[in-house]
Scaffold this active site. Structure first.
Site, PDB file in Angstrom:
ATOM      1  N   LYS A  49      -1.179   2.888  -4.589  1.00 36.01           N
ATOM      2  CA  LYS A  49      -0.201   1.942  -5.154  1.00 36.01           C
ATOM      3  C   LYS A  49      -0.930   0.855  -5.940  1.00 36.01           C
ATOM      4  O   LYS A  49      -0.490   0.453  -7.019  1.00 36.01           O
ATOM      5  CB  LYS A  49       0.665   1.336  -4.031  1.00 36.01           C
ATOM      6  CG  LYS A  49       1.620   2.344  -3.400  1.00 36.01           C
ATOM      7  CD  LYS A  49       2.334   1.810  -2.158  1.00 36.01           C
ATOM      8  CE  LYS A  49       3.149   2.929  -1.498  1.00 36.01           C
ATOM      9  NZ  LYS A  49       3.851   2.506  -0.281  1.00 36.01           N
ATOM     10  N   GLN A  93       3.929  -1.602   4.427  1.00 39.82           N
ATOM     11  CA  GLN A  93       3.577  -0.183   4.500  1.00 39.82           C
ATOM     12  C   GLN A  93       3.929   0.359   5.896  1.00 39.82           C
ATOM     13  O   GLN A  93       3.580  -0.238   6.909  1.00 39.82           O
ATOM     14  CB  GLN A  93       2.077   0.006   4.199  1.00 39.82           C
ATOM     15  CG  GLN A  93       1.628   1.451   4.125  1.00 39.82           C
ATOM     16  CD  GLN A  93       2.270   2.240   2.988  1.00 39.82           C
ATOM     17  OE1 GLN A  93       2.614   1.696   1.949  1.00 39.82           O
ATOM     18  NE2 GLN A  93       2.449   3.530   3.187  1.00 39.82           N
ATOM     19  N   ASP A 115      11.003  -1.370  -1.809  1.00 39.88           N
ATOM     20  CA  ASP A 115      11.137  -0.090  -1.107  1.00 39.88           C
ATOM     21  C   ASP A 115      12.604   0.329  -0.993  1.00 39.88           C
ATOM     22  O   ASP A 115      12.895   1.477  -0.666  1.00 39.88           O
ATOM     23  CB  ASP A 115      10.567  -0.206   0.317  1.00 39.88           C
ATOM     24  CG  ASP A 115       9.164   0.372   0.433  1.00 39.88           C
ATOM     25  OD1 ASP A 115       8.825   1.257  -0.368  1.00 39.88           O
ATOM     26  OD2 ASP A 115       8.428  -0.058   1.339  1.00 39.88           O
TER      27      ASP A 115
HETATM   28  N1  GUN Z   1       5.120   5.154   4.254  1.00 42.78           N
HETATM   29  C1  GUN Z   1       5.443   6.381   3.792  1.00 42.78           C
HETATM   30  N2  GUN Z   1       6.283   6.286   2.736  1.00 42.78           N
HETATM   31  C2  GUN Z   1       6.498   4.967   2.538  1.00 42.78           C
HETATM   32  C3  GUN Z   1       7.267   4.228   1.594  1.00 42.78           C
HETATM   33  O1  GUN Z   1       7.942   4.764   0.713  1.00 42.78           O
HETATM   34  N3  GUN Z   1       7.213   2.889   1.720  1.00 42.78           N
HETATM   35  C4  GUN Z   1       6.488   2.267   2.672  1.00 42.78           C
HETATM   36  N4  GUN Z   1       6.519   0.948   2.720  1.00 42.78           N
HETATM   37  N5  GUN Z   1       5.770   2.908   3.565  1.00 42.78           N
HETATM   38  C5  GUN Z   1       5.771   4.263   3.500  1.00 42.78           C
END
Ligand code: GUN
Length: 277
Positions: A49, A93, A115
């Site tokens: 990211k 996360q 998200d």
């Molecule tokens: N862990 C796995 N997929 C995601 C996601 O889309 N967002 C976040 N914050 N954590 C994740």
């Protein structure tokens, strides 16, 4: 043989578009990421990211915490990030190594919830109102669009959790696609999957979907990621491509699209905040 849906190159095109739009922003959109613990997969995702943000010109700030950090300390951090006008997107996360994610997600300013997991944003999605929707679901929609199929009246089966499946089912319904969310432990799993024009598996169980479970010509979207002998593998057996019409590879399918759609969400959140200022 079916066609592999190349999420990597589709994601590259999406990132290019975001990059062009970021150039015309008056100030820089900025994402804050809260990362707790030492889970290698979470660290890898956050790193991806960060690289993607840097590539397109989105600012990035990482707040990394040890495994046993208190929920209160995370809550305090979220409140400070909510109050900072330079931070236009916030995500925690997941999974967290023990802390309850729900109060933390709910504490995020819904306008900064890139998200799309905040209950207010999920409710807006249910009501068909414009909102920030989960990046993984938006990425899956783009992959399905890339088939150029006529989507109304198609029947989708989503294997996964309610949290994952429900927002996706709502987004699919806006295309006229009727979907069912089922669990991987459903006793009639293969009878249900064989009826699907669009089959989406988000379980994390390598080899769960075999070619006998897939309708000829179906679109198969593999959201599973499991590390097996240092390699990332999906839920779907590779030979499913012999019966499927389209299929996403792992890696290189849903993963890169999820990161690209996160960038689109960061830009959308920024634009929404600037309009309402
Ligand atoms: N862990 C796995 N997929 C995601 C996601 O889309 N967002 C976040 N914050 N954590 C994740």
């Amino acid at each position: 043989m079916g066609i592999l849906l190349d999420g990597k190159s589709l994601a590259q095109q999406e990132r290019q578009r975001v990059m062009e739009k970021i150039k015309s922003c008056k100030t820089q959109p900025k994402l804050a990421v809260i990362l707790v613990g030492t889970d290698p997969a979470s660290h890898t995702y956050v790193h991806l990211k960060q690289l993607a943000c840097q590539e397109v010109g989105i600012g990035f700030e990482l707040f990394a915490y040890p495994t046993f950090v208190s929920e209160q300390e995370l809550m305090d951090r979220i409140q400070r990030l909510n109050a900072r006008p330079d931070i236009t997107g916030i995500l925690v996360q997941l999974p967290l190594p023990g802390q309850n994610p729900n109060p933390l997600i709910t504490a995020i300013d819904p306008k900064k919830d890139v998200d799309g997991f905040h209950p207010e944003n999920l409710e807006r999605l249910r009501q068909g109102k414009p909102t920030l929707a989960p990046a993984v679901a938006l990425g899956i929609l783009k992959l399905i669009e890339a088939t150029h199929l006529d989507l109304p009246k198609k029947h989708a089966v989503i294997i996964g959790s309610h949290l994952f499946g429900e927002p996706l089912a709502h987004l699919l319904s806006t295309y006229g696609i009727e979907s069912f969310v089922i669990s991987a432990s459903d006793s009639d799993l293969s009878q249900k999957t064989i009826t699907a024009d669009i089959l989406i598996s988000a379980v994390g169980h390598p080899g769960l979907i075999t070619k006998e479970m897939v309708k000829a010509g179906a679109v198969v979207i593999d959201v599973g990621t499991t590390k097996v002998e240092q390699k990332i593998v999906g839920d779907v057996m590779p030979d499913v491509l012999e019966v499927a019409g389209w299929m996403t590879p792992v890696p290189g399918g849903v993963g890169p699209m999820t990161v690209a759609l996160l960038l689109i969400n960061v830009l959308a959140a920024y634009q929404q905040q600037k309009i309402s200022e």
